[in-house]
Design a protein around this motif. Structure first.
Motif, PDB file in Angstrom:
ATOM      1  N   LYS A 191       0.808  -1.224   0.000  1.00 24.66           N
ATOM      2  CA  LYS A 191       0.000   0.000   0.000  1.00 24.66           C
ATOM      3  C   LYS A 191       0.842   1.276   0.000  1.00 24.66           C
ATOM      4  CE  LYS A 191      -4.082  -1.990   0.171  1.00 24.66           C
ATOM      5  NZ  LYS A 191      -5.052  -1.914  -0.926  1.00 24.66           N
ATOM      6  N   LYS A 240      -2.082   2.388  -4.404  1.00 29.03           N
ATOM      7  CA  LYS A 240      -3.255   2.746  -3.619  1.00 29.03           C
ATOM      8  C   LYS A 240      -4.511   2.210  -4.292  1.00 29.03           C
ATOM      9  CE  LYS A 240      -0.748   5.265  -0.809  1.00 29.03           C
ATOM     10  NZ  LYS A 240      -0.452   4.799   0.561  1.00 29.03           N
ATOM     11  N   ASP A 241      -5.234   1.345  -3.620  1.00 28.69           N
ATOM     12  CA  ASP A 241      -6.517   0.879  -4.142  1.00 28.69           C
ATOM     13  C   ASP A 241      -7.372   0.416  -2.976  1.00 28.69           C
ATOM     14  OD1 ASP A 241      -6.038  -1.916  -3.528  1.00 28.69           O
ATOM     15  OD2 ASP A 241      -4.831  -2.065  -5.331  1.00 28.69           O
ATOM     16  N   ASP A 280      -9.047   4.660  -2.614  1.00 31.32           N
ATOM     17  CA  ASP A 280      -7.712   4.129  -2.359  1.00 31.32           C
ATOM     18  C   ASP A 280      -7.581   3.481  -0.988  1.00 31.32           C
ATOM     19  OD1 ASP A 280      -7.812   6.367  -0.778  1.00 31.32           O
ATOM     20  OD2 ASP A 280      -6.044   7.345  -1.626  1.00 31.32           O
TER      21      ASP A 280
END
Length: 295
Positions: free
Chosen positions: A87, A91-92, A139
């Motif tokens: 992370k 970013k998800d 994100d």
């Protein structure tokens, strides 16, 4: 004169017919009558594959070669160094917690993830104003821990026949897209409020992908529906019943373990990850077989 007018009229009708046909084909692809998400292509995007061309209006990924490198990891095509958290790089909103890259000297990288969950649910809104809600983001997996409250009712987002409340993440029906409902959402699925649905299969199945095992999806019916993220993978076994396509002339092939099967070839097998279930696999979107099983 009449013959000239008749010839001109016939030409115009033929010309109109060609324009109409081309327009229909264009609209068919652009406005979604052709649903490329039912081919499992989101999986290839999520592991960093690059498009190799187009096939019937949909992207193709025939040339995708997947392998975790020596000494570090990759996630969604991004390099992750040894000891680095996923992370910190990508970013998800996928929900693999605390995943870091581990790589022994001279060996391929792999992921180590913590067990965890958000620990937040809608019950914290009980007794509060109906104008309070939890806000998610594109994100992050988890929403803000504290609800947001306003004097007026939260906004709603409508896509087709579905309606979603402000702050919520949602996926439009039969689309591998994740969107965030906000006050300024304009309904466009290719805008800043939406992104391709993230899949975190690399952190759990990088070795299966590298061994050319087939992504396996749950489906509700035999009708066409979006195949967004695999639930697990099907690797070659002795119980596989393979039917190779020997009739169709094609250069497109799918890998399955050490085997290479032509487009249209099928495999009938079983998987016991969720209780023993029948599995149907087909070479429909190379480079890997695509497998489905019913809920």
């Amino acid at each position: 004169m009449k013959m000239h007018q008749l010839t001109l009229t016939t030409f115009k009708m033929k010309q109109f017919g060609v324009i109409y046909l081309l327009s229909a084909l264009y609209l068919n692809v652009v406005f979604g009558e052709k649903n490329c998400d039912d081919l499992g292509l989101n999986f290839y995007r999520s592991i960093g594959c690059k498009e190799s061309g187009k096939e019937n209006g949909c992207p193709s990924y025939d040339g995708c070669q997947y392998s975790q490198p020596i000494g570090h990891c990759t996630y969604q095509g991004q390099k992750i160094d040894k000891g680095q958290a996923v992370k910190d790089v990508v970013k998800d909103s996928s929900c693999s917690f605390g995943c870091i890259c581990t790589a022994a000297d001279g060996e391929k990288g792999s992921f180590l993830c913590a067990q965890g969950h958000c620990g937040i649910d809608e019950s914290i809104l009980f007794g509060k104003s109906p104008n309070c809600f939890l806000r998610y983001s594109l994100d992050q997996c988890c929403p803000n821990s504290e609800p947001e409250c306003a004097e007026e009712s939260p906004a709603t987002c409508k896509v087709g026949n579905e309606e979603f409340k402000e702050g919520k993440l949602f996926s439009p029906k039969d689309k591998c897209i994740t969107c965030l409902c906000t006050k300024d959402f304009d309904g466009k699925l290719d805008g800043p409020n939406c992104q391709p649905t993230p899949c975190d299969v690399e952190v759990r199945h990088s070795q299966d992908i590298e061994k050319n095992c087939a992504p396996l999806y749950f489906i509700n019916s035999k009708k066409s529906e979006a195949l967004c993220c695999p639930v697990t993978f099907v690797c070659p076994s002795k119980i596989d019943v393979i039917k190779e396509n020997d009739t169709k002339s094609t250069d497109r092939v799918c890998k399955y373990g050490l085997k290479t099967l032509k487009l249209g070839s099928t495999i009938e097998t079983e998987n016991d990850s969720y209780g023993k279930r029948k599995v149907h696999c087909e070479c429909v979107s190379p480079p890997l077989m695509t497998c489905t099983m019913s809920y």
